[in-house]
Design a protein around this motif. Structure first.
Motif, PDB file in Angstrom:
ATOM      1  N   VAL A   1       0.845  -1.206   0.000  1.00 24.15           N
ATOM      2  CA  VAL A   1       0.000   0.000   0.000  1.00 24.15           C
ATOM      3  C   VAL A   1       0.874   1.248   0.000  1.00 24.15           C
ATOM      4  O   VAL A   1       0.623   2.217  -0.742  1.00 24.15           O
ATOM      5  N   GLU A   2       1.914   1.256   0.815  1.00 26.92           N
ATOM      6  CA  GLU A   2       2.821   2.407   0.848  1.00 26.92           C
ATOM      7  C   GLU A   2       3.537   2.589  -0.492  1.00 26.92           C
ATOM      8  O   GLU A   2       3.759   3.715  -0.947  1.00 26.92           O
ATOM      9  N   PHE A   3       3.885   1.466  -1.107  1.00 30.90           N
ATOM     10  CA  PHE A   3       4.549   1.520  -2.416  1.00 30.90           C
ATOM     11  C   PHE A   3       3.643   2.205  -3.442  1.00 30.90           C
ATOM     12  O   PHE A   3       4.097   3.036  -4.239  1.00 30.90           O
ATOM     13  N   GLU A   4       2.354   1.879  -3.445  1.00 30.66           N
ATOM     14  CA  GLU A   4       1.422   2.461  -4.419  1.00 30.66           C
ATOM     15  C   GLU A   4       1.095   3.901  -4.102  1.00 30.66           C
ATOM     16  O   GLU A   4       0.684   4.658  -4.996  1.00 30.66           O
ATOM     17  N   ALA A   5       1.279   4.319  -2.845  1.00 31.54           N
ATOM     18  CA  ALA A   5       0.899   5.671  -2.455  1.00 31.54           C
ATOM     19  C   ALA A   5       1.960   6.708  -2.819  1.00 31.54           C
ATOM     20  O   ALA A   5       1.653   7.911  -2.851  1.00 31.54           O
ATOM     21  N   HIS A   6       3.177   6.306  -3.095  1.00 29.55           N
ATOM     22  CA  HIS A   6       4.256   7.249  -3.371  1.00 29.55           C
ATOM     23  C   HIS A   6       4.500   7.358  -4.872  1.00 29.55           C
ATOM     24  O   HIS A   6       4.096   6.487  -5.651  1.00 29.55           O
ATOM     25  N   PRO A   7       5.184   8.422  -5.297  1.00 29.42           N
ATOM     26  CA  PRO A   7       5.523   8.566  -6.725  1.00 29.42           C
ATOM     27  C   PRO A   7       6.336   7.371  -7.219  1.00 29.42           C
ATOM     28  O   PRO A   7       7.036   6.715  -6.449  1.00 29.42           O
TER      29      PRO A   7
ATOM     30  N   TRP B   1       9.027   7.155  -9.029  1.00 32.36           N
ATOM     31  CA  TRP B   1      10.469   7.184  -8.905  1.00 32.36           C
ATOM     32  C   TRP B   1      10.923   6.858  -7.484  1.00 32.36           C
ATOM     33  O   TRP B   1      11.974   6.232  -7.276  1.00 32.36           O
ATOM     34  N   VAL B   2      10.091   7.238  -6.498  1.00 31.14           N
ATOM     35  CA  VAL B   2      10.417   6.899  -5.117  1.00 31.14           C
ATOM     36  C   VAL B   2      10.291   5.401  -4.888  1.00 31.14           C
ATOM     37  O   VAL B   2      11.158   4.768  -4.269  1.00 31.14           O
ATOM     38  N   SER B   3       9.222   4.804  -5.406  1.00 33.46           N
ATOM     39  CA  SER B   3       9.000   3.371  -5.227  1.00 33.46           C
ATOM     40  C   SER B   3      10.107   2.558  -5.898  1.00 33.46           C
ATOM     41  O   SER B   3      10.604   1.577  -5.335  1.00 33.46           O
ATOM     42  N   ILE B   4      10.493   2.980  -7.118  1.00 32.51           N
ATOM     43  CA  ILE B   4      11.551   2.262  -7.819  1.00 32.51           C
ATOM     44  C   ILE B   4      12.868   2.373  -7.054  1.00 32.51           C
ATOM     45  O   ILE B   4      13.626   1.401  -6.945  1.00 32.51           O
ATOM     46  N   SER B   5      13.145   3.541  -6.512  1.00 31.03           N
ATOM     47  CA  SER B   5      14.380   3.714  -5.742  1.00 31.03           C
ATOM     48  C   SER B   5      14.394   2.823  -4.509  1.00 31.03           C
ATOM     49  O   SER B   5      15.425   2.220  -4.164  1.00 31.03           O
ATOM     50  N   VAL B   6      13.236   2.732  -3.828  1.00 28.86           N
ATOM     51  CA  VAL B   6      13.164   1.871  -2.642  1.00 28.86           C
ATOM     52  C   VAL B   6      13.368   0.406  -3.018  1.00 28.86           C
ATOM     53  O   VAL B   6      14.095  -0.341  -2.347  1.00 28.86           O
ATOM     54  N   LEU B   7      12.738  -0.033  -4.126  1.00 30.01           N
ATOM     55  CA  LEU B   7      12.903  -1.402  -4.578  1.00 30.01           C
ATOM     56  C   LEU B   7      14.361  -1.689  -4.941  1.00 30.01           C
ATOM     57  O   LEU B   7      14.902  -2.765  -4.616  1.00 30.01           O
ATOM     58  N   ALA B   8      14.998  -0.745  -5.639  1.00 27.46           N
ATOM     59  CA  ALA B   8      16.397  -0.936  -6.005  1.00 27.46           C
ATOM     60  C   ALA B   8      17.279  -1.034  -4.763  1.00 27.46           C
ATOM     61  O   ALA B   8      18.195  -1.866  -4.692  1.00 27.46           O
ATOM     62  N   GLY B   9      17.002  -0.186  -3.775  1.00 30.16           N
ATOM     63  CA  GLY B   9      17.774  -0.253  -2.536  1.00 30.16           C
ATOM     64  C   GLY B   9      17.570  -1.554  -1.798  1.00 30.16           C
ATOM     65  O   GLY B   9      18.521  -2.149  -1.280  1.00 30.16           O
TER      66      GLY B   9
END
Length: 552
Positions: free
Chosen positions: A239-245, A247-255
């Motif tokens: 849910v948090e992943f879908e709520a953010h832009p 580019w932010v979600s992709i950065s978090v996934l990459a990290g």
């Protein structure tokens, strides 16, 4: 049990006509395997399928009993023996298989034990014949006692050496037994240095580590009938992943992937290289290199010096940027398993390049006081005892080779940008900036092309020819000149126009062929002739100035 529980004494005969069986503990090992499968399948059946517990228990008993019964039949039908000059194995239930190989063809005797086998004190012995024709390149004894595996290793390798060097000298009084060479600790060429673990994330294991971490967490939950993606914490994260832009979600996934990759690579490094030792052993005139390592699954791999034809130092790009390298043996009779992720010819874990070169020099017994062909091959010795992979100044290749690599790197990007521009002109919905984004890759690709050119090189030492190429993985190979069986000179249409050629040394060792890529045709032929004199001479027409230079 027919098989002795301890290795034969040194004064016992090396060969006997008595047939031996595998170790009876194979039944217990396979019972554990079957129990694990039964628990995994039964847990899932109860938690997800709603099957009654008594049916699951009945199925588990049938599974375990049937598994052990089949293994009992296999154990009863499997026999092996060592005769005067042969190793024989009879096995098979419905279809009997009889293998008989001369001991002179035996090239390796390796022992591998997984955690269950280690608990029961047994090991799998793999006897390599040096063939590369498929499944028949090795004989596997699954399983024998650990002491018996050590005795088999010493006996078979000694017999193979004696047959080829027959008659061998009789043993001297007080000599160490073959499975425990004298002075093993003093002959250690390398031991694990846990500072090397810093190189683990810079290798392929960082990618595999993501799968390892995911599997360790996901599979047990799945067996219990739990869907990790339906758990509260995971659902909140989604849910948090879908709520953010985006580019932010992709950065978090990459990290997150980076963290998982690093952790997984560290775990894989520890499991694979725990208690690693590379030793040089000399037993009754037979020189071998032995690699022992492993935490859960122990591995003991043996390479005879007489099979060694050179060394390969591989530097994947990230590892090279970190100052590390991988080291492999170039040897005859290596198994087809080298095509897998875990290569059987690996001498060292990822180590500093200086360690790789030092071990390569000791394994090759290299002395580079003199270098031949310095005029033709641009070689220069740096000192005695150095590795050919580092002690030779390699001859650079013509600038035409750089142009070829620039074309290979830049032309696909330009073509791709042209396609994107065409799509933008035809379809209104297609973004017009896409082809500009593709062209932005040109400044990135050009340095890689230049790096690939800088990594080209070839040279000669008194005993070895050296070739280097590659940018994604830079490979430096030192190959014995006496191990070269022939040469292949190949020119594509574009290479002919540029005056270049790829000169390939064929050998019975390693990958079978090692390339000097995009070398000037004249320099390549001179290099090949000087590396192995007279092999190419009948096929060459040498200009006068080359004739004079060769005479000197």
């Amino acid at each position: 049990m027919d098989l002795p529980s301890a290795p034969a004494a040194p004064d016992e005969p090396a060969a006997t006509d008595r047939w031996e069986r595998l170790d009876r503990r194979t039944l217990a090992v396979n019972a554990v395997y079957a129990t694990g499968v039964a628990i995994a399948a039964g847990t899932g059946a109860v938690t997800r399928g709603g099957i009654q517990l008594w049916l699951v228990l009945l199925g588990a008993v049938v599974l375990i009993g049937g598994w052990v019964a089949l293994d009992l039949l296999r154990w009863m039908k499997t026999r092996y023996r060592i005769t005067g000059e042969r190793f024989e194995l009879h096995t098979g239930l419905l279809f009997r298989t009889r293998r008989s190989i001369p001991t002179e063809r035996i090239r390796s005797v390796d022992a591998i034990a997984n955690p269950v086998q280690r608990v029961f004190g047994v090991t799998v012995v793999k006897i390599g014949t040096g063939e590369k024709a498929g499944k028949d390149d090795e004989i596997k004894l699954d399983v024998v006692a650990r002491q018996t595996g050590d005795a088999l290793r010493g006996t078979l390798l000694r017999r193979a050496r004696q047959v080829q060097s027959a008659p061998a000298a009789s043993q001297e009084a007080g000599q160490a037994p073959p499975d425990e060479p004298a002075g093993d600790a003093e002959n250690a060429l390398a031991r694990i240095d846990w500072a090397w673990i810093r190189y683990a994330p810079l290798t392929l294991s960082s990618v595999l580590g993501i799968g390892v971490v995911f599997g360790v967490v996901y599979k047990p939950l799945e067996l219990l009938g739990l869907n990790p993606f339906q758990m509260g914490l995971v659902r909140e994260a989604i849910v948090e992943f879908e709520a953010h832009p985006l580019w932010v979600s992709i950065s978090v996934l990459a990290g997150a992937a980076l963290v998982l990759g690093v952790l997984g690579s560290l775990v894989l490094f520890v499991e694979a290289w725990w208690r690693f030792r590379l030793t040089h052993e000399n037993t009754e005139g037979t020189e071998t290199f032995r690699v022992r390592r492993g935490l859960l699954t122990t591995r003991s791999l043996t390479l005879e010096r007489r099979r060694l034809r050179g060394v390969e130092v591989a530097e994947p790009m990230l590892l090279r940027w970190g100052g590390g390298a991988r080291t492999y043996a170039v040897a005859t009779g290596m198994s087809e398993e080298n095509k897998s992720i875990e290569r059987t010819d690996t001498l060292l874990p990822p180590t500093p390049r200086a360690v790789s070169d030092r071990v390569a020099a000791e394994v090759l017994g290299s002395d580079v006081p003199d270098v031949t062909g310095s005029e033709a091959a641009g070689s220069e010795a740096t000192g005695a005892g150095a590795s050919p992979t580092s002690a030779v100044r390699l001859e650079s290749h013509p600038r035409a080779a750089l142009r070829r690599r620039m074309v290979w790197s830049l032309a696909p990007i330009v073509a791709f940008a042209a396609v994107l521009a065409g799509l933008g002109g035809v379809f209104d919905w297609f973004p017009g900036w896409a082809w500009w984004a593709a062209l932005a890759l040109l400044p990135v690709a050009a340095p890689f092309a230049r790096d690939a050119y800088r990594n080209l090189g070839h040279g000669l030492t008194e005993r070895y020819l050296v070739t280097r190429s590659g940018t994604g993985v830079r490979r430096t190979v030192a190959l014995q000149r006496s191990g070269v069986l022939g040469w292949t000179v190949r020119q594509s249409l574009l290479q002919r126009r540029a005056g270049l050629a790829t000169v390939t040394a064929t050998t019975a060792a390693g990958h079978g062929a090692y390339h000097v890529r995009d070398v000037g045709i004249e320099a390549g032929l001179v290099f090949a002739e000087r590396a192995v004199p007279d092999l190419l001479t009948p096929f060459l027409e040498r200009p006068d100035h080359l004739e004079d230079r060769h005479a000197h």
